[in-house]
Write an enzyme that holds these catalytic residues in place. Sequence first.
Site, short mmCIF file in Angstrom:
data_model
loop_
_atom_site.label_atom_id
_atom_site.label_comp_id
_atom_site.label_asym_id
_atom_site.label_seq_id
_atom_site.Cartn_x
_atom_site.Cartn_y
_atom_site.Cartn_z
N LYS A 147 0.84 -1.21 0.00
CA LYS A 147 0.00 0.00 0.00
C LYS A 147 0.87 1.25 0.00
CE LYS A 147 -1.73 2.66 3.03
NZ LYS A 147 -1.50 3.92 2.30
N GLY A 183 6.63 4.71 8.59
CA GLY A 183 5.82 5.92 8.67
C GLY A 183 5.99 6.59 10.01
N SER A 184 4.98 7.34 10.40
CA SER A 184 5.09 8.14 11.63
C SER A 184 4.96 7.25 12.86
CB SER A 184 4.00 9.19 11.63
OG SER A 184 2.74 8.56 11.60
N THR A 185 5.49 7.74 13.96
CA THR A 185 5.39 7.01 15.22
C THR A 185 3.92 6.88 15.65
OG1 THR A 185 7.62 7.62 15.85
CG2 THR A 185 6.13 7.04 17.65
N ALA A 191 1.18 6.64 13.75
CA ALA A 191 0.53 5.56 13.00
C ALA A 191 1.11 4.21 13.43
CB ALA A 191 0.72 5.76 11.50
N GLY A 192 2.43 4.19 13.69
CA GLY A 192 3.08 2.95 14.13
C GLY A 192 2.47 2.41 15.42
N GLU A 243 9.23 0.86 11.18
CA GLU A 243 10.30 1.84 11.01
C GLU A 243 9.65 3.20 11.15
OE1 GLU A 243 13.27 1.06 10.85
OE2 GLU A 243 13.43 -0.89 9.91
N CYS A 270 13.92 10.26 7.62
CA CYS A 270 13.71 9.88 9.01
C CYS A 270 14.97 9.92 9.87
CB CYS A 270 13.13 8.48 9.04
SG CYS A 270 14.09 7.34 8.02
N GLU A 326 9.91 15.51 15.80
CA GLU A 326 10.38 15.38 14.41
C GLU A 326 9.70 16.45 13.56
OE1 GLU A 326 9.01 11.93 12.13
OE2 GLU A 326 11.10 11.62 11.59
P1 NAD Z 1 2.22 8.31 8.07
O1 NAD Z 1 2.42 7.49 9.28
O2 NAD Z 1 1.17 9.34 8.09
O3 NAD Z 1 1.86 7.35 6.83
C1 NAD Z 1 2.72 6.32 6.41
C2 NAD Z 1 1.91 5.30 5.65
O4 NAD Z 1 1.03 4.62 6.53
C3 NAD Z 1 1.01 5.87 4.57
O5 NAD Z 1 0.95 4.95 3.51
C4 NAD Z 1 -0.33 5.99 5.27
O6 NAD Z 1 -1.42 5.99 4.37
C5 NAD Z 1 -0.32 4.77 6.15
N1 NAD Z 1 -1.06 4.83 7.40
C6 NAD Z 1 -1.23 5.90 8.22
N2 NAD Z 1 -1.92 5.53 9.32
C7 NAD Z 1 -2.15 4.19 9.21
C8 NAD Z 1 -2.80 3.23 10.04
N3 NAD Z 1 -3.36 3.56 11.21
N4 NAD Z 1 -2.84 1.94 9.60
C9 NAD Z 1 -2.28 1.59 8.43
N5 NAD Z 1 -1.67 2.46 7.59
C10 NAD Z 1 -1.60 3.75 7.99
O7 NAD Z 1 3.65 8.88 7.73
P2 NAD Z 1 4.07 9.84 6.52
O8 NAD Z 1 3.70 11.22 6.90
O9 NAD Z 1 3.60 9.29 5.23
O10 NAD Z 1 5.66 9.65 6.54
C11 NAD Z 1 6.50 10.38 7.34
C12 NAD Z 1 6.90 9.61 8.56
O11 NAD Z 1 7.56 8.40 8.19
C13 NAD Z 1 7.89 10.36 9.42
O12 NAD Z 1 7.54 10.28 10.77
C14 NAD Z 1 9.20 9.63 9.20
O13 NAD Z 1 10.15 9.72 10.19
C15 NAD Z 1 8.74 8.24 8.98
N6 NAD Z 1 9.76 7.50 8.27
C16 NAD Z 1 10.47 6.54 8.93
C17 NAD Z 1 11.48 5.86 8.29
C18 NAD Z 1 12.26 4.78 8.98
O14 NAD Z 1 12.85 3.97 8.29
N7 NAD Z 1 12.29 4.72 10.28
C19 NAD Z 1 11.77 6.14 6.97
C20 NAD Z 1 11.04 7.14 6.33
C21 NAD Z 1 10.02 7.80 7.00
#
Ligand code: NAD
Length: 480
Positions: free
Chosen positions: A179, A231-233, A235-236, A253, A289, A387
């Site tokens: 996705k 993605g973001s902490t 959402a994680g 991650e 990140c 961040e």
């Molecule tokens: P985000 O968490 O908003 O979204 C990331 C992805 O997850 C998107 O595809 C989104 O549609 C999906 N998503 C969001 N909430 C979800 C949920 N509850 N269940 C399932 N899927 C969900 O993050 P973003 O704004 O797209 O990306 C930026 C973030 O990603 C920053 O915090 C950055 O630090 C992090 N990031 C981490 C790494 C790493 O390797 N640690 C690398 C790159 C980016």
Amino acid sequence: MNTTYDKLFIGGEWRAPLSTNRIDVTSASTEEAIGSVPEASEADVDAAVSAARAAFDDPAGWAHWSPDRRADAIEELATQLEIRAEEMARRVSAQNGMPITISSQLEGGFPLVVLRYYAGLLRSSSFEVEQPHIMGGTTVVRREPIGVVSAIAPWNYPQTLASFKHAPALAAGCTLVIKPSPETVLDAFLFAEAVAATSIPAGVVNVVPGGRDIGAYLVGHPDIDKVAFTGSTAAGRQIATLCGQLLRPVTLELGGKSAAIVLDDANLDLSVMGERLFESLLVNNGQTCYLGTRILAPDSRYDEVVDTLATFMSSLPVGDALDPGTMIGPMASRAHRDRVEGFIAKGKSDGARLIVGGGRPDRDKGWFVQPTLFAEVDNSSTIAQQEIFGPVLSVIRYSDTDDAVRIANDSDYGLGGTVWTSDPERGRSVARRVRTGTIGINRYMPDPGAPFGGVKDSGIGRELGPQSMDSYLVYKSIYA
Ligand code: NAD
């Protein structure tokens, strides 16, 4: 550029979507419409998971191919992506604002390296070993693919971060539903075209574009065996909660707020170190990140560090992401630009000293912010703890090395970091003391052959390296 798709890549074919909703894509640099794709509905996700399940359960299918045959197909995918590398870089840059010189190297190039690394690892791996049973007899220990993987990628490095998931998962013999983020979908369709041009069987890779609701639906789908998320902490945490309830293995991650520790013997000559500083502090307009956005500078050289960074940041050309002269492009979306500006305002109101930037460059269109440098930042302040994900750096003062390590570790995150020194041994000894998943000495570049990931709020598990392929395998002991 106006790239439009009407079908979704599910089950190895281009299928009409089961809803009429669409995702419209806008250029971060020009704010113009640059493409549109179908948005996957829950029914489309059901179809994708079912195709991935059928491909995984096929007794003569992908999971049962010999390692060499799977490696050949993974290498074919690398070749098909290589053929499309230039277009891939262009699509990513147009969507998320990544300068084209960077996306050509990373989004066009890095996934090929990752795929080829895992193809090589697969060829040299053994998935079954026989050992003596301690109580007598023999035990066969097998590593088997975990099953159907849901891979969720963010917008900042959409292809590279997707490859951190699909390459080891494919090597392990898993099937996937990927996705992409709604901000970056056009590259995901080009990726699907590359998959379609290989001998990877139908249903092994499926792509379902959508937002967080469809992501959450995919994570919780009963037929998913493992979740891999970047993605973001915030959402994680939601994903971890759901996976906890479901007892579903998950790799996370997440965000970072890494420290760049400048030791008192660091070489700050920009003609030598400029490129390395750029890669580790600012690459992709700060939308990375692991960047060392907290610069820890010794009292003895504090003013020099601030002056050097001010000169450096003022010299970086800001412009359209597709212009090869651009070093700093726009933020990926209007909402994200507003968020970054909110942090800059907070830095000012909290009393940090604004040295460079702080506003918008003089441009009519695009979600730009100026490269921004704050000095006299307190490590407990918002801009030092949260961040920002933009071209905003904070210089924090320290007294001695113990103080630098203490400040570096005084963070909820632990993903990246750097140590800057003329003495590599001293650099390593400081690096060993920082609580983080990865750290560089006078540079920062993730190594596909070594584990990448975070501690604390930066995540759970590791991507890259043999460890990542292992996370897509389950062990089985046969007491023979
Ligand atoms: P985000 O968490 O908003 O979204 C990331 C992805 O997850 C998107 O595809 C989104 O549609 C999906 N998503 C969001 N909430 C979800 C949920 N509850 N269940 C399932 N899927 C969900 O993050 P973003 O704004 O797209 O990306 C930026 C973030 O990603 C920053 O915090 C950055 O630090 C992090 N990031 C981490 C790494 C790493 O390797 N640690 C690398 C790159 C980016």
